[in-house]
Design a protein around this motif. Sequence first.
Motif, mmCIF file in Angstrom:
data_model
loop_
_atom_site.group_PDB
_atom_site.id
_atom_site.type_symbol
_atom_site.label_atom_id
_atom_site.label_comp_id
_atom_site.label_asym_id
_atom_site.label_seq_id
_atom_site.Cartn_x
_atom_site.Cartn_y
_atom_site.Cartn_z
ATOM 1 N N UNK A 98 0.824 -1.207 0.000
ATOM 2 C CA UNK A 98 0.000 0.000 0.000
ATOM 3 C C UNK A 98 0.858 1.257 0.000
ATOM 4 N N UNK A 99 1.991 1.210 0.665
ATOM 5 C CA UNK A 99 2.886 2.368 0.675
ATOM 6 C C UNK A 99 3.538 2.575 -0.686
ATOM 7 N N UNK A 100 3.806 1.491 -1.403
ATOM 8 C CA UNK A 100 4.441 1.606 -2.712
ATOM 9 C C UNK A 100 3.452 2.020 -3.797
ATOM 10 N N UNK A 101 2.221 1.542 -3.699
ATOM 11 C CA UNK A 101 1.250 1.751 -4.772
ATOM 12 C C UNK A 101 0.009 2.450 -4.210
ATOM 13 N N UNK A 102 -0.173 3.738 -4.474
ATOM 14 C CA UNK A 102 -1.358 4.449 -3.952
ATOM 15 C C UNK A 102 -2.678 3.903 -4.500
ATOM 16 N N UNK A 103 -2.674 3.458 -5.759
ATOM 17 C CA UNK A 103 -3.910 2.912 -6.334
ATOM 18 C C UNK A 103 -4.332 1.636 -5.602
ATOM 19 N N UNK A 104 -3.356 0.809 -5.311
ATOM 20 C CA UNK A 104 -3.652 -0.418 -4.568
ATOM 21 C C UNK A 104 -4.141 -0.095 -3.158
ATOM 22 N N UNK A 105 -3.547 0.924 -2.549
ATOM 23 C CA UNK A 105 -3.974 1.333 -1.208
ATOM 24 C C UNK A 105 -5.422 1.812 -1.216
ATOM 25 N N UNK A 106 -5.777 2.594 -2.229
ATOM 26 C CA UNK A 106 -7.158 3.074 -2.321
ATOM 27 C C UNK A 106 -8.125 1.922 -2.576
ATOM 28 N N UNK A 107 -7.691 0.939 -3.343
ATOM 29 C CA UNK A 107 -8.527 -0.235 -3.602
ATOM 30 C C UNK A 107 -8.785 -1.011 -2.312
ATOM 31 N N UNK A 108 -7.756 -1.172 -1.498
ATOM 32 C CA UNK A 108 -7.910 -1.872 -0.223
ATOM 33 C C UNK A 108 -8.841 -1.094 0.707
ATOM 34 N N UNK A 109 -8.672 0.220 0.748
ATOM 35 C CA UNK A 109 -9.535 1.034 1.619
ATOM 36 C C UNK A 109 -10.987 0.991 1.160
ATOM 37 N N UNK A 110 -11.202 0.968 -0.151
ATOM 38 C CA UNK A 110 -12.569 0.885 -0.660
ATOM 39 C C UNK A 110 -13.209 -0.453 -0.296
ATOM 40 N N UNK A 111 -12.428 -1.520 -0.353
ATOM 41 C CA UNK A 111 -12.950 -2.820 0.076
ATOM 42 C C UNK A 111 -13.319 -2.798 1.555
ATOM 43 N N UNK A 112 -12.492 -2.155 2.350
ATOM 44 C CA UNK A 112 -12.793 -2.060 3.775
ATOM 45 C C UNK A 112 -14.061 -1.252 4.019
ATOM 46 N N UNK A 113 -14.229 -0.166 3.269
ATOM 47 C CA UNK A 113 -15.444 0.639 3.428
ATOM 48 C C UNK A 113 -16.690 -0.139 3.007
ATOM 49 N N UNK A 114 -16.582 -0.895 1.919
ATOM 50 C CA UNK A 114 -17.720 -1.703 1.484
ATOM 51 C C UNK A 114 -18.067 -2.777 2.509
ATOM 52 N N UNK A 115 -17.042 -3.421 3.056
ATOM 53 C CA UNK A 115 -17.294 -4.437 4.082
ATOM 54 C C UNK A 115 -17.934 -3.820 5.318
ATOM 55 N N UNK A 116 -17.493 -2.622 5.678
ATOM 56 C CA UNK A 116 -18.077 -1.942 6.832
ATOM 57 C C UNK A 116 -19.537 -1.584 6.578
#
Length: 217
Positions: free
Chosen positions: A119-137
């Motif tokens: 996530x630190x190396x790839x901002x797009x991947x980090x945003x994808x992970x955060x979006x998955x977390x928001x959807x799960x929430x």
Amino acid sequence: MPRIDRTGQKVGSLTALTDTGSDQIKCRCDCGHVGLYPRNLFKPSYRGPRKCSYCLGSPCEVCGTIIPYHGRQRAATCSEKCRKERAARRERDRYEQIKHTDHFKQTRRSYLQRIKEAMERNPDYAEKIRERQRQAQRRWQAKIDRDQQLRAEHLAKKRRYYYIAMTDPERRARKMSATAVGIARSAPMIGSGCSAGGSKHRAKKNNETHDHRADSC
């Protein structure tokens, strides 16, 4: 040689309804299900079951619906939805068995570290992970909003966790440290914003006062 009319005859749990002389006879089981069965069913030499597939079936492990037995390997679930639910239950049971082991904790720690580095190396991947977390929430919030019992259990678990965190000195110290860090991070922004806003307001007020005095002169 003409075939014997089996209409009305009963063998086992099956009663013949209509016999047209073909190789299959329409029968009704004592449970109420109607189906076609081989004519050999009425012979004394027949060694197969004399029940319908529902009487020979087994209940679904998830919903309890009877799964008819057709001579193959017995199914554990009745539908794709139940199959997924059964797989999820087995996975949860497996997780409950291994979640306290050292191997699982170490593996999970290394996995989360790799995710963090990615996530630190790839901002797009980090945003994808955060979006998955928001959807799960959001899905979890919608689920507990629909089920009041689940919501009550969730709140009780949160209260129990908070009590443990407050009574455990080590956890309490970590929580207080995290709270202090959060306050320290937000304080400069709040202070700078207020001071800047106050300076602008005072400067504007002084300019208005100066203009008013100039007009009066």
